[in-house]
Design an enzyme around this catalytic site. Structure first.
Site, short mmCIF file in Angstrom:
data_model
loop_
_atom_site.label_atom_id
_atom_site.label_comp_id
_atom_site.label_asym_id
_atom_site.label_seq_id
_atom_site.Cartn_x
_atom_site.Cartn_y
_atom_site.Cartn_z
N GLU A 194 -7.24 5.09 7.45
CA GLU A 194 -6.99 6.51 7.12
C GLU A 194 -8.20 7.11 6.41
O GLU A 194 -8.52 8.28 6.60
CB GLU A 194 -5.71 6.63 6.27
CG GLU A 194 -4.47 6.40 7.13
CD GLU A 194 -3.29 5.76 6.42
OE1 GLU A 194 -3.24 5.77 5.17
OE2 GLU A 194 -2.41 5.23 7.11
N SER B 210 2.90 -1.88 10.46
CA SER B 210 4.35 -1.99 10.66
C SER B 210 4.91 -3.38 10.34
O SER B 210 5.82 -3.86 11.01
CB SER B 210 4.74 -1.56 12.08
OG SER B 210 4.34 -0.21 12.30
N GLU C 254 -6.02 -4.35 10.56
CA GLU C 254 -4.97 -3.36 10.79
C GLU C 254 -5.26 -2.58 12.07
O GLU C 254 -6.03 -1.62 12.05
CB GLU C 254 -4.90 -2.38 9.62
CG GLU C 254 -4.61 -3.05 8.29
CD GLU C 254 -3.97 -2.08 7.31
OE1 GLU C 254 -2.87 -2.39 6.84
OE2 GLU C 254 -4.55 -1.02 7.04
N LYS D 200 0.11 4.24 -0.44
CA LYS D 200 -0.56 5.45 0.07
C LYS D 200 -0.23 6.63 -0.85
O LYS D 200 -0.07 6.43 -2.05
CB LYS D 200 -0.15 5.69 1.54
CG LYS D 200 -0.35 4.45 2.40
CD LYS D 200 -0.24 4.72 3.87
CE LYS D 200 -0.45 3.41 4.63
NZ LYS D 200 -0.43 3.58 6.07
N ASN E 48 0.88 -1.18 0.00
CA ASN E 48 0.00 0.00 0.00
C ASN E 48 0.91 1.23 0.00
O ASN E 48 1.46 1.60 1.03
CB ASN E 48 -0.90 -0.03 1.24
CG ASN E 48 -1.78 1.21 1.33
OD1 ASN E 48 -1.88 1.98 0.38
ND2 ASN E 48 -2.43 1.38 2.47
N HIS F 146 -9.79 1.57 4.41
CA HIS F 146 -8.55 1.74 5.18
C HIS F 146 -8.82 2.70 6.34
O HIS F 146 -9.60 3.65 6.19
CB HIS F 146 -7.44 2.28 4.26
CG HIS F 146 -6.11 2.23 4.91
ND1 HIS F 146 -5.72 3.17 5.83
CD2 HIS F 146 -5.10 1.34 4.82
CE1 HIS F 146 -4.51 2.86 6.27
NE2 HIS F 146 -4.10 1.75 5.67
N GLY G 118 2.05 2.59 10.76
CA GLY G 118 3.02 3.67 10.58
C GLY G 118 3.71 4.09 11.88
O GLY G 118 4.39 5.10 11.92
#
Ligand code: PGA
Length: 254
Positions: free
Chosen positions: A99, A215, A169, A11, A9, A97, A175
């Site tokens: 985000e 991660s 996730e 991003k 991904n 996702h 991250g």
């Protein structure tokens, strides 16, 4: 046998040439995948066609979109529909996702619409779920992810749910460099599979790939992928570094 998947991904990272170079390096490693192994590259929209042609006819390597809109077509300036993705040969799309849930307020209901549109256009949704740190600290993560699945996926018929890939996730691990322990990952993946089994039966639950994200790196991929209910990873930061992602793909083989 369910698929083992390494999904990158990117991003909103990398310039076009950097993206081309990265794909070139990863595909140049010529890692042959077994029939039940997949590598996916979720690249920014403007790079999808380039990535499609870079991947070419390479066995079990595919391109994914990072998002799609929840309406079929129309006056939605700046949005990208699943039909558009389908028309350029994209066959996978990340849906929900964290985000997008956080910064674009995507609800479980909107994500259900995206899932339906994807399936209607022969696009496999990679459906993301996962809890924030506060929820984990309260110890209510199991109920939280169960609701995410129930509200976005459980309207599907059995033959459709098997077409979904799930990515767990935990938001606190994305991250942050803070990976869930293999025990935490395995426990949650087993829980997700048991919720699906409760709704659709064990046979169906056993067919669905559940990826871990948060991660994942070359140094922890083998251990994570070895967990019986972890079927690969959705990888952000480490997918931007050729040597790292190559090792992560290789970890599928361990
Ligand atoms: P990360 O991101 O690997 O950088 O933690 C994972 C993701 O958000 O998909």
């Amino acid at each position: 046998m369910r698929k083992q998947i390494a999904a990158a991904n990117w991003k909103m990272n990398l310039g076009f040439q950097q993206g081309e170079k990265l794909l070139d390096e990863i595909l140049g490693a010529k890692i042959e995948l077994a029939p039940d192994q997949l590598t996916l590259f979720a690249v920014p929209f403007p790079y999808l066609l380039m990535a499609r042609s870079a991947v070419g006819e390479e066995q079990n390597y595919y391109v994914a979109a990072q998002n799609c809109y929840h309406k079929k077509s129309g006056a939605f300036t700046g949005e990208v529909s699943v039909e558009m993705l389908h028309s350029i040969g994209v066959t996978y799309c990340i849906v929900g996702h964290s985000e997008r849930r956080e910064y674009f307020s995507e609800s479980n209901q909107v994500l259900a619409e995206k899932v339906n549109l994807c399936l209607g256009s022969f696009i496999t949704p990679i459906f993301c779920c996962g809890e924030a740190l506060t929820i984990r600290e309260q110890g209510t993560q199991n109920e939280f992810v169960a609701t995410q699945l129930r509200e976005s996926l459980f309207h599907l018929e059995a033959d459709k749910i098997t077409q979904i890939i799930i990515a767990y996730e935990p938001i606190w691990a994305i991250g942050t460099g803070k990976t869930a322990t293999t025990r935490q990952a395995q426990e949650m993946h087993a829980h997700l599979r048991s919720i699906i089994a409760g709704q659709y039966g064990q046979d169906i639950a056993d067919k669905i790939s559940i990826l871990y994200g948060g991660s994942v790196k070359a140094s922890n991929a083998i251990e994570l992928f070895a967990c019986p209910d972890v079927d690969g990873g959705l990888v952000g930061g480490a997918s931007l570094v050729a040597a790292e992602f190559i090792e992560i793909i290789q970890a599928l083989k361990e």
